[in-house]
Design an enzyme around this catalytic site. Structure first.
Site, PDB file in Angstrom:
ATOM      1  N   THR A  25      36.513  82.249  39.768  1.00 48.54           N
ATOM      2  CA  THR A  25      35.712  83.228  40.499  1.00 48.54           C
ATOM      3  C   THR A  25      36.637  84.193  41.218  1.00 48.54           C
ATOM      4  OG1 THR A  25      33.969  81.647  40.875  1.00 48.54           O
ATOM      5  CG2 THR A  25      34.127  83.420  42.471  1.00 48.54           C
ATOM      6  N   GLY A  61      26.459  77.906  40.234  1.00 51.65           N
ATOM      7  CA  GLY A  61      27.453  77.263  41.106  1.00 51.65           C
ATOM      8  C   GLY A  61      27.282  77.716  42.549  1.00 51.65           C
ATOM      9  N   ASP A  62      28.365  77.675  43.282  1.00 48.81           N
ATOM     10  CA  ASP A  62      28.345  78.023  44.713  1.00 48.81           C
ATOM     11  C   ASP A  62      28.376  79.532  44.963  1.00 48.81           C
ATOM     12  OD1 ASP A  62      31.034  77.825  43.537  1.00 48.81           O
ATOM     13  OD2 ASP A  62      31.673  78.589  45.482  1.00 48.81           O
ATOM     14  N   GLY A  69      32.161  74.435  41.795  1.00 47.66           N
ATOM     15  CA  GLY A  69      30.969  74.984  42.433  1.00 47.66           C
ATOM     16  C   GLY A  69      29.959  73.953  42.897  1.00 47.66           C
ATOM     17  N   ARG A 122      22.978  77.223  34.487  1.00 45.07           N
ATOM     18  CA  ARG A 122      23.715  76.575  35.581  1.00 45.07           C
ATOM     19  C   ARG A 122      24.110  77.600  36.667  1.00 45.07           C
ATOM     20  NH1 ARG A 122      29.077  77.353  37.720  1.00 45.07           N
ATOM     21  NH2 ARG A 122      29.647  75.438  38.796  1.00 45.07           N
ATOM     22  N   GLY A 180      36.226  77.625  43.054  1.00 41.96           N
ATOM     23  CA  GLY A 180      36.522  76.219  42.813  1.00 41.96           C
ATOM     24  C   GLY A 180      35.339  75.498  42.206  1.00 41.96           C
TER      25      GLY A 180
HETATM   26  N1  ASP Z   1      32.898  78.433  41.853  1.00 43.80           N
HETATM   27  C1  ASP Z   1      32.578  78.916  40.547  1.00 43.80           C
HETATM   28  C2  ASP Z   1      31.366  78.264  40.009  1.00 43.80           C
HETATM   29  O1  ASP Z   1      31.188  77.097  40.264  1.00 43.80           O
HETATM   30  C3  ASP Z   1      33.656  78.678  39.573  1.00 43.80           C
HETATM   31  C4  ASP Z   1      34.954  79.226  39.949  1.00 43.80           C
HETATM   32  O2  ASP Z   1      35.310  79.367  41.088  1.00 43.80           O
HETATM   33  O3  ASP Z   1      35.643  79.549  39.011  1.00 43.80           O
HETATM   34  O4  ASP Z   1      30.623  78.892  39.300  1.00 43.80           O
END
Ligand code: ASP
Length: 297
Positions: free
Chosen positions: A155, A185-186, A209, A183, A207
């Site tokens: 991200t 994520g965070d 997520g 899906r 990170g």
């Molecule tokens: N945090 C992101 C997610 O879970 C992934 C990433 O940071 O690459 O979608």
């Protein structure tokens, strides 16, 4: 940091991940370019929100990062993106998730800031982007041969403090390679992947997520900043919760700026490309790996 804290500051990152050998320079150049673009916005008197949007648009344009062009492919071979933007002035949030077919998800998030809704998903997010006359793009153009074959956490994010004392934080991501269709994520979730509050500061994460969301990591970091912890300490302490909840592979990284212009970052991933610039720096500083972090100001 010197005696007097800077009036404006900007920090960007290119993802908590392991950078493939040979991709180091592209990561360095990319975060530097994004920080330069955001810096120009701030020195021209633009807002923190403008600077964060501008910096993230640069990162979304570069295939070396998993956001916009170069986004990771999900289990069905498609690209579903997420982005979030938060304005610390009034704690408004604009976020999109599972959005397809737009060039700059962060700009869709930006347009949502003044609206009542804080998060639009999938087709609804795409319809909103089209209504706003934002740039649409064929999915084929979002795919990039230059993108690393196996994108890890990647991200992108930015946090800015402007001359008026306003803080903004933003994220943008193509998610995780091979994840289930739909899906989330965070990254688009306030309190998880990002947060901004003028009374405290702002933070943006990358990170694992699912784990970041389960521990509401952005919120934990904000709580630590609020009681006066320095950004790097606050992030390092909060990140230590990740393996407890998500296991040894649950890694991440975050960037933060406090309302008084203190800047910091920390990560427990192998790499975390960061560029940072403030009022008294002639050019952005760039860091890529843990081993380099000790030279950070
Ligand atoms: N945090 C992101 C997610 O879970 C992934 C990433 O940071 O690459 O979608």
């Amino acid at each position: 940091m010197a005696d007097k804290e800077p009036k404006w500051a900007l920090i960007v990152h290119g993802g908590a991940k392991e950078i493939e050998r040979g991709d180091e320079q592209a990561n360095r150049d990319g975060v530097r370019q994004a920080a330069e673009a955001g810096r120009r916005v701030l020195t021209d008197g633009g807002s923190a929100v403008d600077a964060v949007e501008c910096a993230i648009r640069v990162l979304e344009s570069l295939p070396v990062f998993n956001a916009g062009i170069g986004s990771a492919l999900n289990a069905a071979g498609g690209i579903e993106m997420c982005a979030g933007l938060m304005d610390g002035r009034d704690r408004s949030v604009g976020a999109v998730t599972v959005i397809r077919g737009v060039r700059h998800p962060i700009s869709v998030a930006r347009r949502l800031l003044p609206e009542k809704e804080i998060l639009l998903a999938g087709e609804g997010a795409f319809i909103f982007a089209r209504e706003q006359q934002l740039e649409l793009i064929d999915e084929g153009e979002l795919r990039s041969d230059a993108a690393p074959a196996q994108q890890e956490h990647d991200t992108v994010g930015a946090v800015a403090l402007d001359r008026a004392g306003h803080v903004a934080a933003g994220t943008s991501t193509g998610g995780l390679t091979g994840s289930r269709v739909g899906r989330i994520g965070d990254s688009p979730q306030p309190g998880c992947g990002l947060y901004a509050d003028d009374r405290i500061g702002g933070v943006a994460l990358s990170g694992d997520g699912e784990t970041i969301a389960r521990v509401v990591l952005a919120s934990k970091i904000m709580n630590r900043l609020e009681v006066g912890e320095k950004p790097q300490e606050a992030i390092t302490s909060a990140l230590s919760e990740l393996p407890e909840v998500g296991g040894d592979d649950a890694d991440g990284g975050a960037i933060a700026i406090t309302r008084d212009g203190r800047v910091g970052w920390s990560h427990n991933s192998q790499h975390f490309a960061v560029a940072y610039v403030h009022e008294r720096m002639n050019e952005p500083g760039v860091w890529l790996a843990k081993s380099e972090d000790s030279t950070a100001p």
